[in-house]
Design an enzyme around this catalytic site. Sequence first.
Site, PDB file in Angstrom:
ATOM      1  N   ASP A 134      -5.047  -3.770  -1.955  1.00 30.87           N
ATOM      2  CA  ASP A 134      -6.514  -3.843  -2.030  1.00 30.87           C
ATOM      3  C   ASP A 134      -6.960  -4.107  -3.474  1.00 30.87           C
ATOM      4  O   ASP A 134      -7.840  -4.937  -3.720  1.00 30.87           O
ATOM      5  CB  ASP A 134      -7.170  -2.575  -1.446  1.00 30.87           C
ATOM      6  CG  ASP A 134      -6.655  -1.282  -2.070  1.00 30.87           C
ATOM      7  OD1 ASP A 134      -5.603  -1.308  -2.742  1.00 30.87           O
ATOM      8  OD2 ASP A 134      -7.303  -0.236  -1.878  1.00 30.87           O
TER       9      ASP A 134
ATOM     10  N   LYS B   3       0.865  -1.177   0.000  1.00 27.57           N
ATOM     11  CA  LYS B   3       0.000   0.000   0.000  1.00 27.57           C
ATOM     12  C   LYS B   3       0.905   1.231   0.000  1.00 27.57           C
ATOM     13  O   LYS B   3       0.961   1.990   0.979  1.00 27.57           O
ATOM     14  CB  LYS B   3      -0.916  -0.024   1.231  1.00 27.57           C
ATOM     15  CG  LYS B   3      -2.040  -1.048   1.154  1.00 27.57           C
ATOM     16  CD  LYS B   3      -3.223  -0.581   0.318  1.00 27.57           C
ATOM     17  CE  LYS B   3      -4.016   0.482   1.043  1.00 27.57           C
ATOM     18  NZ  LYS B   3      -5.134   0.995   0.193  1.00 27.57           N
TER      19      LYS B   3
ATOM     20  N   ASP C 298      -0.989 -12.865   4.508  1.00 25.64           N
ATOM     21  CA  ASP C 298      -1.900 -13.693   5.295  1.00 25.64           C
ATOM     22  C   ASP C 298      -3.303 -13.616   4.693  1.00 25.64           C
ATOM     23  O   ASP C 298      -3.951 -14.635   4.448  1.00 25.64           O
ATOM     24  CB  ASP C 298      -1.898 -13.201   6.747  1.00 25.64           C
ATOM     25  CG  ASP C 298      -2.777 -14.048   7.642  1.00 25.64           C
ATOM     26  OD1 ASP C 298      -2.747 -15.282   7.503  1.00 25.64           O
ATOM     27  OD2 ASP C 298      -3.505 -13.464   8.473  1.00 25.64           O
TER      28      ASP C 298
HETATM   29  C1  IPM Z   1      -1.402 -18.547   8.744  1.00 32.50           C
HETATM   30  C2  IPM Z   1      -2.169 -18.384  10.021  1.00 32.50           C
HETATM   31  C3  IPM Z   1      -1.221 -17.841  11.073  1.00 32.50           C
HETATM   32  C4  IPM Z   1      -0.834 -16.444  10.661  1.00 32.50           C
HETATM   33  C5  IPM Z   1      -1.757 -17.881  12.519  1.00 32.50           C
HETATM   34  C6  IPM Z   1      -2.213 -19.249  12.919  1.00 32.50           C
HETATM   35  C7  IPM Z   1      -0.725 -17.363  13.483  1.00 32.50           C
HETATM   36  O1  IPM Z   1      -3.288 -17.580   9.820  1.00 32.50           O
HETATM   37  O2  IPM Z   1      -0.411 -19.296   8.743  1.00 32.50           O
HETATM   38  O3  IPM Z   1      -1.798 -17.951   7.750  1.00 32.50           O
HETATM   39  O4  IPM Z   1      -1.565 -15.472  10.913  1.00 32.50           O
HETATM   40  O5  IPM Z   1       0.230 -16.314  10.063  1.00 32.50           O
HETATM   41 MG    MG Z   2      -3.612 -17.080   7.782  1.00 33.23          MG
END
Ligand code: IPM
Ligand code: MG
Length: 368
Positions: free
Chosen positions: A225, A192, A249
């Site tokens: 986004d 971003k 993530d």
């Molecule tokens: C992932 C999961 C993890 C993260 C959690 C479980 C800590 O969502 O591996 O994507 O947020 O990285």
């Molecule tokens: Mg995750």
Amino acid sequence: MTNPSLLILPGDGIGPEVMAEVRKIIAWFGAKRGLNFDLSEDLVGGCAYDRHGTPLHDDTMAKAQEVDAVLLGAVGGPAYDKLDFSVKPERGLLRLRKEMDLYANLRPAQCFDALADFSSLKKDVVAGLDIMIVRELTSGVYFGEPRGIFKEGNERVGINTQRYTESEIARVARSAFELARKRGNKVCSMEKANVMESGILWRDVVQEVHDAEYADVELSHMYADAGAMQLTRWPKQFDVIVTDNLFGDLLSDLAAMLTGSLGMLPSASLGAPMENGRPKALYEPVHGSAPDIAGTGKANPCACILSFAMALRYSFDQGDEAARLEAAVNQVLASGVRTADLMQKDGGTPATTTQMGDAVIAALEASL
Ligand code: IPM
Ligand code: MG
């Protein structure tokens, strides 16, 4: 020659069930392909907390640093929701990632032909989809300081810090470019830069690394986004996507669902090469511990099985055997064997976790 070493951390929820199937597959490769591993097993997550009062014992951490690769099932569950933040199951996983310095998280989103109908998107949008998200995994807002919940006047304030150094950006960018060269030769970097200084730096450094070392790879930049929007609009425009820890993530969950089921997707978290030339590595399914179905035989072991395939490819130089295993999974799906997560509403009797594992072994046998 000693066998390569593999530390197995089944974890919580469906972790142990899916890992039991992977163990059968590992045994098959030993018996039938002469690929033998020095296996050890330990606790991570809630089960480690129950035993030791910590989601990752120091001894387990030390073992993980020594082995050639770690294979993890899943961590977490409602029993641990009320625990103090510092000992929550997830902290065990985050400590492994951080202390092993596994900065490049490879999350393929591949649509298996037999499953193109399972996506929430139209079939022609996802059929044949094969993208790789490279998520930075050891820095950014997940680890930046200052962080915490503080008192400010008479209210509380929650703080996390997005922080990236040039070298942290450059090394994960290199991972993405290297991978792209072995695939479609295209990288899209997402940040971003319109609102975050860390995003401006990210964009600059990715561009610099590209111009200096990877000018042969096609590079584009996108705001994260807009990237999310493009991923749902026409995902096949992408080959490799490189992005930071938090955007990665989110975007990897989004990309995973394009393929129809979270139960199918593996991941590899790679660090710098060790003395033996292998990268520090941890392999795990993208899905979580799914406590709601743990113990019911409904879990899909494919993501964990395919994580082992990634280990064969990236840690053990066994690309052909990895392809054999991936083809076996593909064939099982094509033959109509499905776990509950992959059943259409009118779909007959689902295969159990064990039956799915057995079907993959049968397909492996047939491949000889
Ligand atoms: C992932 C999961 C993890 C993260 C959690 C479980 C800590 O969502 O591996 O994507 O947020 O990285
Ligand atoms: Mg995750």
